[in-house]
Design an enzyme around this catalytic site. Structure first.
Site, short mmCIF file in Angstrom:
data_model
loop_
_atom_site.label_atom_id
_atom_site.label_comp_id
_atom_site.label_asym_id
_atom_site.label_seq_id
_atom_site.Cartn_x
_atom_site.Cartn_y
_atom_site.Cartn_z
N TYR A 155 0.83 -1.21 0.00
CA TYR A 155 0.00 0.00 0.00
C TYR A 155 0.86 1.26 0.00
CZ TYR A 155 -3.85 3.07 1.57
OH TYR A 155 -4.78 4.07 1.70
N LYS A 159 0.80 4.04 -3.00
CA LYS A 159 0.38 5.42 -2.74
C LYS A 159 1.53 6.40 -2.96
CE LYS A 159 -3.96 4.89 -1.70
NZ LYS A 159 -5.00 5.38 -2.65
#
Length: 308
Positions: A155, A159
Site C-alpha cells: 500500500y 500510494k
C-alpha cells in the site's frame, strides 16, 4: 464556479470516501459515473445521487485493466457527452509484514491502486487532450504513502507511486490545461475502524454524533464528508491554477504537503569516503535524519476509555 454541466468519473465510489466524493461532485452540479466492483453498492450510490437531484450512471468493473479504463471514459462520453473530472479512488488492502507478504498480496494492491490509477488517468487524458478543453485529474493518496506504515509495504509503495505520477503529470499536462493533484484524506473509514486509537471518533461517526474536537482539530480526523469539499474544489474552474500539489484533508484541517527536499547538504573535497562518513556522521548528519511512520499525541483522559 459551480460544477454545472461538468462530468466526473469517481472510481471505487460505491461506499466510503469514494461515495462521499461522488455525492459532493453531484451536489455541486456534476453528472457522475459511479464505479465499483459491487453491483449493488454502485446501484445504491447512483440512487443516492439521483435522490439529491443529480445524474449518475454506473460501471461495475475492477480498475487496473485498460478495458475498464476505456469503459469508464466511454460511459461518461456516451451518457453525458463529455468528461471533465476524474477521481481515482478505488483501492484494496492486503496488509502483512514484509517477510509474510505473498506475491499475490503485493501484486493485487499494486494492480488496483497504482496500475488502476495509471490506466484510468491515461485513458481520461487521451480524451481530454483530443477535445482540447482541459480537465481535472484528482488522485487519492494516503499518509502511508507519505510516511510509511507498519505492515503496508504494498500500500505504501502504491500510494507513494501515485504521488510521483501526479507530479510528473502536472508537468506533462500543463500545456493542455489539465491539472493533476493528489489528495491525502484522513477520515473514519473501514480501515480506521479497526484501530483502537480512533475508536471514539469512529463510534461517534457511526452514530451520527459529532466527532470529538480533539480528533477533528488536533489530528485532522473526521468524517468522509469532511474530505469531499476539497475534491469538488479541485474539480472546479476555481482551481485552474492548482496543479502538481499534494493536499491533505480531514476533520477541520487542510495541509499542503511539501515535495521532498534535502534536509541537510554538506560538501567534502574529494568526496565522501567510508572513513570520512564514519568520522563525520555523528556530528554532521545524525541530527538531520528523518522520522518514519506517523506519531500521534496521547489521547485526552476523557477519550482513553473507548480506546482501551
Amino acid at each position: 464556479m459551480s460544477l454545472d454541466g461538468k462530468v466526473a468519473i469517481v472510481t471505487g465510489s460505491g461506499r466510503g470516501l469514494g461515495l462521499a466524493y461522488a455525492q459532493e461532485l453531484a451536489r455541486q452540479g456534476a453528472s457522475v459515473v459511479v464505479n465499483d466492483v459491487d453491483a449493488q453498492a454502485a446501484a445504491d450510490a447512483a440512487a443516492t445521487i439521483r435522490g439529491l437531484g443529480g445524474s449518475a450512471v454506473t460501471v461495475v468493473a475492477p480498475v487496473g485493466p485498460t478495458e475498464t479504463a476505456k469503459e469508464l471514459v466511454g460511459t461518461a462520453v456516451e451518457s453525458f457527452g463529455r468528461l471533465d473530472i476524474l477521481v481515482t479512488n478505488a483501492g484494496v488492502l492486503r496488509d502483512s509484514v514484509l517477510w509474510k507478504m505473498s506475491d499475490d498480496d503485493f501484486d493485487t494492491v499494486i494492480n488496483v491502486h497504482l496500475r488502476g490509477t495509471f490506466t484510468t488517468v491515461r485513458e481520461a487524458v487521451r480524451h481530454m487532450r483530443a477535445v482540447g478543453e482541459g480537465g481535472r485529474i484528482i488522485c487519492i493518496g494516503s499518509p502511508t504513502g507519505q510516511r510509511g506504515n507498519f505492515g503496508q509495504t504494498n500500500y505504501a509503495a502504491a500510494k507513494a507511486g501515485i504521488v510521483g505520477m501526479v507530479r510528473t503529470w502536472a508537468l506533462e499536462l500543463k500545456r493542455a490545461g489539465i491539472t493533476a493533484n493528489a489528495v491525502i484524506p484522513v477520515a473514519a473509514t473501514a480501515m480506521t475502524a479497526s484501530i483502537p486509537y480512533f475508536a471514539t471518533a469512529v463510534a461517534a461517526e457511526a452514530k451520527g454524533d459529532p466527532v470529538p474536537a480533539f480528533f477533528r482539530h488536533d489530528l485532522g480526523f473526521g468524517t468522509s464528508g469532511d474530505t469531499a469539499g476539497l475534491i469538488a474544489f479541485l474539480g472546479s474552474d476555481a482551481a485552474r491554477a492548482v496543479t502538481g500539489q499534494v493536499i491533505g484533508v480531514g476533520g477541520d484541517r487542510l495541509q499542503i504537503w511539501t515535495h521532498p527536499e534535502a534536509a541537510l547538504t554538506a560538501y567534502r573535497e574529494g568526496g565522501w569516503t567510508y572513513d570520512a562518513l564514519v568520522e563525520a556522521w555523528p556530528a554532521e548528519f545524525a541530527e538531520a535524519m528523518q522520522s518514519v511512520g506517523e506519531s500521534f499525541p496521547e489521547l485526552p483522559e476523557e477519550l482513553e476509555s473507548a480506546a482501551s
